[in-house]
Design an enzyme around this catalytic site. Structure first.
Site, PDB file in Angstrom:
ATOM      1  N   ASP A   1       0.810  -1.214   0.000  1.00  0.00           N
ATOM      2  CA  ASP A   1       0.000   0.000   0.000  1.00  0.00           C
ATOM      3  C   ASP A   1       0.845   1.268   0.000  1.00  0.00           C
ATOM      4  OD1 ASP A   1      -1.936  -1.886   0.081  1.00  0.00           O
ATOM      5  OD2 ASP A   1      -2.921  -1.193   1.895  1.00  0.00           O
TER       6      ASP A   1
ATOM      7  N   ASP B   1     -12.591  32.483 -36.709  1.00  0.00           N
ATOM      8  CA  ASP B   1     -12.035  31.128 -36.726  1.00  0.00           C
ATOM      9  C   ASP B   1     -12.897  30.144 -35.945  1.00  0.00           C
ATOM     10  OD1 ASP B   1      -9.660  29.936 -37.891  1.00  0.00           O
ATOM     11  OD2 ASP B   1      -8.739  31.863 -37.382  1.00  0.00           O
TER      12      ASP B   1
ATOM     13  N   GLY C   1     -10.774  27.097 -38.000  1.00  0.00           N
ATOM     14  CA  GLY C   1     -11.448  27.507 -39.222  1.00  0.00           C
ATOM     15  C   GLY C   1     -10.632  27.427 -40.488  1.00  0.00           C
ATOM     16  N   LEU C   2      -9.612  28.261 -40.572  1.00  0.00           N
ATOM     17  CA  LEU C   2      -8.867  28.347 -41.810  1.00  0.00           C
ATOM     18  C   LEU C   2      -8.249  26.996 -42.140  1.00  0.00           C
ATOM     19  CD1 LEU C   2      -8.181  30.312 -43.962  1.00  0.00           C
ATOM     20  CD2 LEU C   2      -6.142  30.976 -42.690  1.00  0.00           C
TER      21      LEU C   2
HETATM   22  S1  SF4 Z   1      -2.055  -7.031  -2.461  1.00  0.00           S
HETATM   23 FE1  SF4 Z   1      -3.453  -5.309  -2.482  1.00  0.00          FE
HETATM   24  S2  SF4 Z   1      -3.847  -4.885  -0.334  1.00  0.00           S
HETATM   25 FE2  SF4 Z   1      -2.033  -6.166  -0.435  1.00  0.00          FE
HETATM   26  S3  SF4 Z   1      -0.346  -4.781  -0.422  1.00  0.00           S
HETATM   27 FE3  SF4 Z   1      -0.792  -5.212  -2.553  1.00  0.00          FE
HETATM   28  S4  SF4 Z   1      -2.200  -3.582  -3.101  1.00  0.00           S
HETATM   29 FE4  SF4 Z   1      -2.158  -3.602  -0.884  1.00  0.00          FE
END
Ligand code: SF4
Ligand code: SF4
Lengths: 532, 434
Positions: free
Chosen positions: A36, A287, A422-423
């Site tokens: 994460d 234009d 335009g042009l």
């Molecule tokens: S598997 Fe999903 S929840 Fe687990 S670390 Fe990777 S992104 Fe995060």
């Protein structure tokens, strides 16, 4: 379960990160597995921020699941507090930690840190990023404002005579679509009107600023997705009204000024303020005639999508053939807006549905997010970006607001840019038979990031190379080297964007050495010789 | 959940006595194994990767893929929602429905990987059972396999390992399906760019090793067969589980350094040649011109890199072979080499080539490591995307490591390209300062 190729929004804790990262003096301890931490790169790479987001992840592993994850959380919170000394500590869980139910709020409270702690409960399996941002901001405003709440029945004191009116600007966050520049524009506008800005939040605010929100006369809500719930709470508890108009586009900016003047109970010279605007005159210029009734499809967050539709139809003279959003929280507003154009809004967070609708409608222009840009590329339809989610190139170095009069100028440029003017359109019609002006010719100004078709890709590789004459020791000078089939095949394996260069270099190398044929070895010898 | 990221080496071998390794625990700044999908789906061209996970997982995969570089990618996420969390029977039915939806949309898919994530593992959604169940429905049109790329079990490149291990388990199965196919003597294990595979093929041919195969294969149906004498050679230092599966199938690993840099590549081929009893003179005659050419190409980068100091944050798991190359062939000074984990057996030949005084660290406490890095103030820092720009802002020069897993860097003809990846940020700094 839902099959998803691309998502428009991240999980709710990303929303919380956008608040924490926007602010100063805040640190967020997030109970989460190591993967994460990718969220950091949204800020450091995509937004190109020069510091890491103020987030400490516990990064627990499978082996911890037996029972010490709570300890791990406490350790992480303790050391984050000691290291960063924040004025406010946010604590929460990402999707995985939500499942293991450690209660970060309770654990943090048990640590008895001498700093306010904001526990966040952001249900990751129901809600998404914008909701997470709004909820975090709302909870923070409540936590830091509760001591100033007016007693029931008591009215807000009128502003003392002689004091200039003041407002807060609510909603800009980190990773927001042009929030940084919108803020500059709106601040400037308010100064010109004669309204003082009390606090801007969350962008740039410290926790102590959040507890001063109640001092302003009213609130300017720039991004309802993030600021609506906080603004409602402020209105209920401090009697602060807030603006409803989003100042995107020439007309909306004027309406916004009027609304602000009403809330501030002052007068200002709108005509004088509009002098800087070019968008309107450009739209009237000859234009622009060619832009009339261009069929446009619009998709994005609700705020930007609704505003874009208005600008497109009323200020550019386009025809809005599709309008939609992934913000379910504001679905009603988008439906209402769509009905004004006699169409039905597309409310979905399914990328594939959006793609299907665009394919059916075959618009001449798409105004959307990074996702729609991608769909547009595939379908070869011109496209401009009006909303998150966005890519690194949507954080431009230059000043590029969407709001205010300068924002309207920017909108004109960026939306018209992918189209032929335009042009130009005229001339292409006249010279249609000319080989340079064939049907598929792209507008001349579309250099920037333009698609490489397989056709022009092939050109790069097969481009004739001007060959200098070089004298060679015995016999005739070699002016041309022939590619051996094996070497040619190898050359074709080199990515197209460097293939042309590799080809030219190798040929030059062969000629300089008087080699009549280019073998695999020549190719690599040349590669080694020239480096990259 | 049977496996955790090995923070402690499982087997202590040779030089652990004289090499102190700092073991750290704390916040890691590393991708999870799901990220491997980004290059695996390019490599196995008829495979599809379905992450069974949360919105976070979906967001990770798309953010790591440069906010969608691919129009129609061969990966997707089945996002678990609160309905699935209510009851497990449900989640299985849901998964079957999603797989059906996917395979209807993509009839070109021959192999489907169900990729486990943290949430799917914490709720104990059994993807191996799901894969078996679904295989029954879709065989022979589609093979359905599973592995875990979760962040609680895998770090970054370990996702490739988990995937290849799952694929390696298919080898006996494949032998049953194609009994006439020849067994290979040598299996080259780990993802390589096609162009590198082709170069390596030519070298193996020249050496006289004719029966070999690359793993993973470009097409999922081309899984090789193993014989009683099959040996295998790893191209990546993070293939622990894959190696274990191959060992269990009776294949034997040829110990070697990794084919990064001229020296590493040469030693890698030499190890193979030795294992097959090839005359050293023949090896020398095949290798010598390539060595010479590669060294020539390295010369220019050496001028930039020589004497510069470098610090590695743990990330791609390539840190030790890279450090060895940069130190021995380009003259860089090593400060700290961090690795997510150190597999002592697979890295034994590499470790033997490293100077003894360099500090090695395993695992991560990113804040402490940043402190050490600031103290060293190296000329160059190798790190992940989350750290690169903030470190640049502190005046340090960085090489972000994701390119190292996406770019062809193995082999003789790529040695200079690899060096150039490191030289470029330094050259750039100099240019901008001028
Ligand atoms: S598997 Fe999903 S929840 Fe687990 S670390 Fe990777 S992104 Fe995060
Ligand atoms: S292109 Fe996008 S994803 Fe790739 S490094 Fe740059 S910002 Fe990150």
């Amino acid at each position: 379960m839902k099959l998803t190729l691309w998502t428009y929004e991240g999980p709710p804790h990303i929303g919380a990160m956008r608040i924490a990262t926007a602010m100063e003096g805040v640190h967020y301890v997030l109970h989460a597995p190591q993967g994460d931490t990718y969220a950091d790169l949204l800020f450091t790479m995509i937004e190109r921020m020069n510091k890491r987001p103020p987030v400490t992840y516990t990064t627990f592993q499978a082996r911890d699941l037996g029972g010490d994850t709570a300890e791990l959380f406490k350790d992480a919170a303790r050391s984050a507090y000691a290291r960063f000394k924040p004025d406010l500590l946010m604590v929460g869980a990402s999707c995985t930690a939500e499942l293991i139910q450690d209660d970060p709020g309770g654990l943090a409270a048990a640590l008895q840190l001498s700093v306010p702690v904001l526990p966040l409960e952001l249900p990751a399996y129901q809600k998404k990023e914008n909701w997470g941002a709004a909820e975090t901001f709302y909870q923070m405003v409540r936590l830091l404002g509760k001591d100033y709440v007016l007693p029931p029945g008591e009215k807000r004191k009128p502003r003392a005579p002689g004091l200039p009116p003041s407002c807060n600007i609510l909603g800009p966050t980190a990773l927001g679509f042009r929030h940084r520049d919108d803020l500059v524009e709106i601040r400037k506008l308010l100064r010109q009107i004669g309204v003082r800005v009390n606090v801007v939040a969350p962008l740039g605010a410290k926790p102590e600023d959040i507890s001063r929100l109640h001092e302003a006369d009213f609130n300017v809500v720039l991004y309802p997705e993030v600021a609506n719930s906080a603004a409602q709470w402020l209105s209920k508890n401090f009697g602060q009204p807030s603006t409803k108009t989003i100042p995107i586009g020439f007309n909306a900016t004027r309406a916004f000024i009027e609304e602000v003047c009403t809330l501030a109970q002052i007068h200002c010279d709108i005509e004088e303020l509009t002098k800087r605007s070019r968008a309107r005159w450009y739209a009237l210029s000859v234009d622009s005639t060619y832009l009339t009734n261009k069929r446009v499809f619009i998709f994005g967050d609700a705020t930007h999508a609704i505003a874009a539709a208005k600008v497109a139809s009323q200020e550019m003279g386009f025809q809005v053939v599709g309008l939609g959003t992934y913000s379910r929280e504001l679905a009603r507003e988008v439906r209402e807006a769509a009905s004004q154009y006699g169409i039905e809004a597309l409310i979905t967070d399914d990328y594939l549905e959006v793609e299907q609708r665009i394919t059916e409608l075959q618009p001449e222009l798409i105004l959307g997010s990074q996702m729609e840009r991608h769909i547009a590329k595939r379908l070869k339809i011109p496209c401009a970006v009006i909303s998150a989610p966005i890519h690194v190139q949507d954080f431009p170095a230059r000043y590029s607001p969407q709001m205010g009069f300068e924002g309207a100028n920017v909108l004109f440029d960026t939306w018209v840019h992918p189209l032929m003017m335009g042009l130009e359109e005229h001339l292409i019609g006249m010279f249609r038979e000319d080989f340079e002006f064939h049907d598929g010719a792209a507008p001349s100004h579309l250099g920037h990031g333009h698609q490489r078709t397989p056709a022009n890709e092939a050109n790069v590789a097969s481009e004739p190379t001007p060959v200098p004459e070089v004298a060679v020791a015995n016999g005739a000078p070699v002016t041309e080297s022939v590619w051996e089939p094996e070497a040619q095949r190898e050359l074709n394996k080199i990515p197209f964007f460097v293939r042309g260069k590799a080809k030219r270099n190798t040929e030059r190398f062969a000629i300089e050495r008087g080699l009549p044929t280019i073998s695999l070895e020549t190719l690599y010898d040349a590669k080694a010789h020239f480096g990259r | 959940m049977n496996r955790v990221i090995p923070l402690q080496p499982t087997t202590d071998t040779c030089d652990s006595a004289d090499r102190a390794i700092l073991k750290e625990r704390g916040q890691r700044e590393v991708f999870c194994g799901l990220t491997g999908i980004i290059w695996l789906h390019r490599k196995i061209q008829d495979a599809f990767f379905l992450v069974v996970g949360s919105r976070t997982c979906a967001h990770l995969v798309q953010s790591a893929a440069g906010v969608m570089i691919f129009a129609e990618p061969r990966f997707a996420t089945a996002i678990i929602d609160d309905h699935d969390l209510a009851g497990l029977a449900d989640a299985n039915e849901e998964l079957d429905r999603v797989v059906n939806q996917l395979l209807t949309r993509r009839p070109d898919i021959k192999m489907l990987f169900l990729v486990g994530s943290c949430p799917s593992e914490v709720i104990k959604l059994d993807l191996s059972r799901a894969a078996e169940r679904l295989s029954k429905t879709y065989t022979p049109r589609v093979r359905i396999l599973n592995y875990s790329g979760s962040g609680i079990e895998t770090t970054f490149t370990q996702g490739e390992d988990a995937c290849l291990a799952a694929l390696a388990k298919e080898i006996p199965q494949h032998a049953k399906l194609h009994p006439t196919e020849r067994e290979v003597d040598l299996l080259i294990v780990g993802c390589l760019a096609d162009i590198v595979e082709d170069q390596f093929s030519r070298i193996f041919n020249d050496l006289g090793i004719e029966s070999y195969a690359f793993f993973p294969p470009r097409r999922s149906g081309d899984i090789p067969r193993l014989g009683p004498n099959t040996r295998y050679l790893l191209v990546q230092p993070f293939l622990t589980d894959t190696a274990r599966v191959l060992d269990d199938l009776g294949a034997k690993r040829i110990p070697a350094p990794f084919p990064l840099g001229v020296e590493g590549t040469e030693a890698w081929f030499a190890a193979a040649a030795k294992a097959f009893g090839i005359d050293p003179n023949r090896v020398e005659s095949v290798i010598a011109p390539k060595r010479q050419r590669a060294n020539l190409a390295l010369e220019r980068q050496r001028q930039v890199l020589n004497g510069r100091s470098i610090f590695f944050f743990p990330d791609s798991q390539l840190e030790i072979p890279l450090a060895r190359f940069l130190h021995r062939e380009l003259g860089m000074q090593l400060t700290e080499i961090g690795m997510p984990y150190i597999h002592r057996q697979h890295l034994a030949e590499e470790l033997a080539l490293l100077p003894t005084e360099v500090s090695l660290s395993e695992g991560q406490d990113v804040e402490k490591q940043l402190d050490r890095c600031r103290t060293y103030r190296p000329d160059m820092v190798v790190c992940g995307l989350g750290l690169a720009n903030p470190l640049e802002a502190e005046g340090l020069t960085t090489k972000w490591s994701i390119e190292l897993v996406f770019t062809p860097i193995q082999g003789f003809d790529q040695a200079a390209d690899l060096a150039e990846l490191f030289a470029r940020p330094l050259v750039r700094r100099t240019k901008l300062a001028a």
